[in-house]
Every structure is written in C-alpha cells, then in structure tokens.
Design an enzyme around this catalytic site. Structure first.
Site, PDB file in Angstrom:
ATOM      1  N   GLY A 171       0.842  -1.205   0.000  1.00 18.71           N
ATOM      2  CA  GLY A 171       0.000   0.000   0.000  1.00 18.71           C
ATOM      3  C   GLY A 171       0.868   1.241   0.000  1.00 18.71           C
ATOM      4  N   GLY A 231      -0.414   4.759  -0.881  1.00 20.15           N
ATOM      5  CA  GLY A 231      -1.588   5.259  -0.154  1.00 20.15           C
ATOM      6  C   GLY A 231      -1.248   6.403   0.776  1.00 20.15           C
ATOM      7  N   GLN A 232      -2.237   6.732   1.625  1.00 20.31           N
ATOM      8  CA  GLN A 232      -2.133   7.918   2.491  1.00 20.31           C
ATOM      9  C   GLN A 232      -0.934   7.828   3.440  1.00 20.31           C
ATOM     10  OE1 GLN A 232      -5.226   8.228   5.400  1.00 20.31           O
ATOM     11  NE2 GLN A 232      -5.089  10.442   5.555  1.00 20.31           N
ATOM     12  N   LYS A 235     -10.933  -4.656  10.693  1.00 16.51           N
ATOM     13  CA  LYS A 235      -9.867  -4.186  11.597  1.00 16.51           C
ATOM     14  C   LYS A 235      -9.824  -5.029  12.878  1.00 16.51           C
ATOM     15  CE  LYS A 235      -7.950  -1.073   9.084  1.00 16.51           C
ATOM     16  NZ  LYS A 235      -6.630  -1.387   8.513  1.00 16.51           N
ATOM     17  N   ARG A 254       0.485   1.348  -9.479  1.00 13.28           N
ATOM     18  CA  ARG A 254       1.888   1.756  -9.623  1.00 13.28           C
ATOM     19  C   ARG A 254       2.034   3.125 -10.290  1.00 13.28           C
ATOM     20  NH1 ARG A 254       6.123  -0.344 -12.236  1.00 13.28           N
ATOM     21  NH2 ARG A 254       5.963  -2.476 -11.588  1.00 13.28           N
ATOM     22  N   TYR A 287     -15.498  -2.172   7.403  1.00  9.38           N
ATOM     23  CA  TYR A 287     -14.124  -1.732   7.656  1.00  9.38           C
ATOM     24  C   TYR A 287     -13.718  -2.098   9.087  1.00  9.38           C
ATOM     25  CZ  TYR A 287     -10.335   1.738   8.292  1.00  9.38           C
ATOM     26  OH  TYR A 287      -9.150   2.375   8.554  1.00  9.38           O
TER      27      TYR A 287
HETATM   28  C1  AKB Z   1     -11.240   6.230   7.755  1.00  9.04           C
HETATM   29  O1  AKB Z   1     -11.916   7.245   7.932  1.00  9.04           O
HETATM   30  O2  AKB Z   1     -11.646   5.203   7.224  1.00  9.04           O
HETATM   31  C2  AKB Z   1      -9.841   6.225   8.324  1.00  9.04           C
HETATM   32  C3  AKB Z   1      -9.838   5.682   9.710  1.00  9.04           C
HETATM   33  C4  AKB Z   1     -10.240   6.545  10.833  1.00  9.04           C
HETATM   34  O3  AKB Z   1      -9.491   4.552   9.902  1.00  9.04           O
HETATM   35  N1  AKB Z   1      -9.316   7.539   8.290  1.00  9.04           N
END
Ligand code: AKB
Length: 318
Positions: free
Chosen positions: A8, A11-12, A146, A37, A142
C-alpha cells in the site's frame, strides 16, 4: 541493516512512510509495493518498486524471498467509506491481503506492522476515554476487518511467534497526500477549500468529535513501535494512539484564526455520518505511552499552522 517491504506504498500513510524509511535505512533496503503503480513517480524513482495485488499470495512471497525482507509494513487496505460501498471487496482485500502477509512472515521470519483504526470500535464502546481493552462490536465492514485483523495478528504471534505489532490510528491528516475514501477525510479537504474558495461544505455534522493525528506523528508512531523493546510490550497489536480530538466546528474555528473570512456549512453525507457517529470521541492512549513511550508532537494549533503553510505552497506550485 533492516530489509523492509511496504505494501500500500502509494496510499495515504505509505507515500510518506516509505520515503522516511528510505531516508533512515537506505533506499535499496526499503521495497515499495502498491496496486496502483502509476499513482506515484517519486517511489519508483527513489528505490525498488513493485506493482502487486496483495491478494496474490505468490507475488508477496516472491518479493519477501528475493529481497530477504525481515520487516513488513502492511498498509494496503480499503478505508471505511469506500469499504461500506464495496463490502465484499473490502473483506477480500483487507483480510486476504493480511493473511498473505502473515503467511509470508511466518515462512520468512518477518516482523509485521498492521494499522488498525478507531473504526475497530462500535456504538457500544465507551466513547470518551475509550479504554485500551474494551468492547469491540463495530457496525461497519471496515471495522469488522480491523478487529479481525487485530485478532489474526495476535493469533500469529501466539501460535507461530511472528512479531506482529500495530496501532489503532485515528483520522490522519497529511499535507502531502489526499486520503482515499475515509470518513475523516473532511479534516484534509477543509484546508484546500479554506485556501482556495474560503468556504467548505462539511459532510459530517458540526459537533461530530473524533480523534485525529498529523501524519508526521503517525509515521513516527509506527517506526517507534516497530523499534520498541519486545519485552516492554504487553498489548502488541492494537495500541490506542491519539494526538488531538476535535469537531468540524472546532477545526473551522482554528482555521479562522489564520483566515478570518473562511466559512463552513454542513451538507451531511448520511453514510459517512453514520460511520463516524459509531466511533469513539476520544481514546485513552496511556498503554502506548507507558509501554513504548508514545508522545505526539502536533496538537490542533500546531497542525493547522503547518497544514496551511504547506498546502499554500503546494497550491502555489500548481
Ligand atoms: C477512515 O476514515 O476510514 C480512516 C480511519 C479513521 O481509519 N481515516
């Protein structure tokens, strides 16, 4: 000398972390890997770079073997808002990518850094001074990836002795790279809007309070945790870390100290508002402070000053 793989990498977090690691350990010792890439010229030009999909087991193992990597910063993942839009793909990338990295690490004895998030908590978690060890029942895909990732990293440490370590990051604010599909992205967009249009329509409500961190602190935290003495770590995989906690209204007021005619209005996005409302307002990060010396450098005032300076230069240079 360490040999590090960063997934990654465009990415950010990856875009900045990879360059800092190349400075510290030598460009040839930090291998960048990313799906997209073409989104960076700086990374392919400054050291080894591979275009890979983290779901492809073989290509990860090949890179680790070819370069004799001993450390992996596994950053490739979909963020919260985009994950909610594509939940099956989010599970596939976030979980299968992680297990591929853990398996390669088990076989080749690598240490692993895994970024968890405030998204690993849910509406039933205490929202203020959220404890390090507490209830985790996230309501987003998400967040589910996690929590599962935290548990999987714990499992690989206990079962196979893989040195897995991680942080629960808050919203991250960077002057260099725009975030891609998170629920805290407003805290970056607002600076570009303030400097160009003098106005920002925020997708979260005025009083949505969340933990945040400036990117230099986020990078310092990851590197510091990976260098911490193993014997001092009790939590390993999912340290609460925060640097500041604010609402959109409070951030706007801080920006107005520098740009008095800046205005903010609220055009709430129900999806991102629901995600953000399910997250803590302020985490207790005393375990990170006690176990490996976590200490942020940037508070709200320092972050806003630095962001405005850096983004003004960026806009000027086109
Ligand atoms: C998101 O907003 O998905 C991320 C995070 C807080 O994990 N910035």
């Amino acid at each position: 000398m360490k040999k590090i793989l960063v997934t990654g990498a465009t990415g950010q977090i990856g875009s900045e972390l990879t360059l800092v690691l190349r400075d510290q350990y030598g460009a040839e010792n930090v291998i960048a890997a990313a799906y997209n890439r073409r989104s960076s010229t700086e990374l392919p030009e400054s050291g080894p770079f591979y275009g890979i999909d983290v779901r492809d087991t073989d290509s990860i193992e090949q890179i680790v073997a070819d370069h004799r990597c001993d450390t992996i910063f596994h950053l490739a993942a979909l963020l919260s808002a985009v994950a909610e839009d594509r939940p099956q793909e989010a599970w596939d990338i976030n979980m299968n990518g992680l297990i591929n990295v853990l398996e390669a690490s088990r076989k080749h004895r690598c240490s692993v850094f895994f970024p968890s998030s405030i998204g690993a908590f849910g509406p039933g978690t205490p929202a203020n001074d959220t404890p390090q060890d507490t209830m985790q029942r996230p309501t987003t895909i998400y967040g589910i990836t996690k929590v599962s990732g935290e548990l999987l990293c714990d499992y690989y440490y206990r079962r196979f002795g893989v040195d897995t370590r991680g942080l629960r990051y808050p919203g991250l604010i960077s002057s260099k790279v725009l975030p891609g599909g998170g629920s805290t992205d407003y805290a970056v967009e607002i600076f570009y809007a303030a400097l160009t249009a003098r106005h920002y329509d925020c997708f979260l409500s005025a009083e949505t309070q969340l933990d945040m961190m400036y990117m230099p602190d986020a990078i310092d935290a990851a590197i510091r945790l990976m260098n911490a003495d193993n014997n001092t770590l009790r939590h390993r995989n999912a340290f609460n870390v925060t640097a500041m906690s604010f609402t959109p209204a409070k951030l706007a007021a801080e920006i107005q100290k520098h740009i008095p005619d800046f205005t903010i209005a609220y055009a709430i996005d129900p999806v991102r508002q629901a995600i953000a409302s399910s997250w803590p307002r302020h985490m207790d990060d005393s375990a990170a402070r006690a176990e490996w010396g976590w200490q942020p450098r940037f508070d709200l005032a320092a972050m806003v000053r630095d962001m405005l300076e850096k983004i003004a230069v960026k806009i000027q240079n086109g």
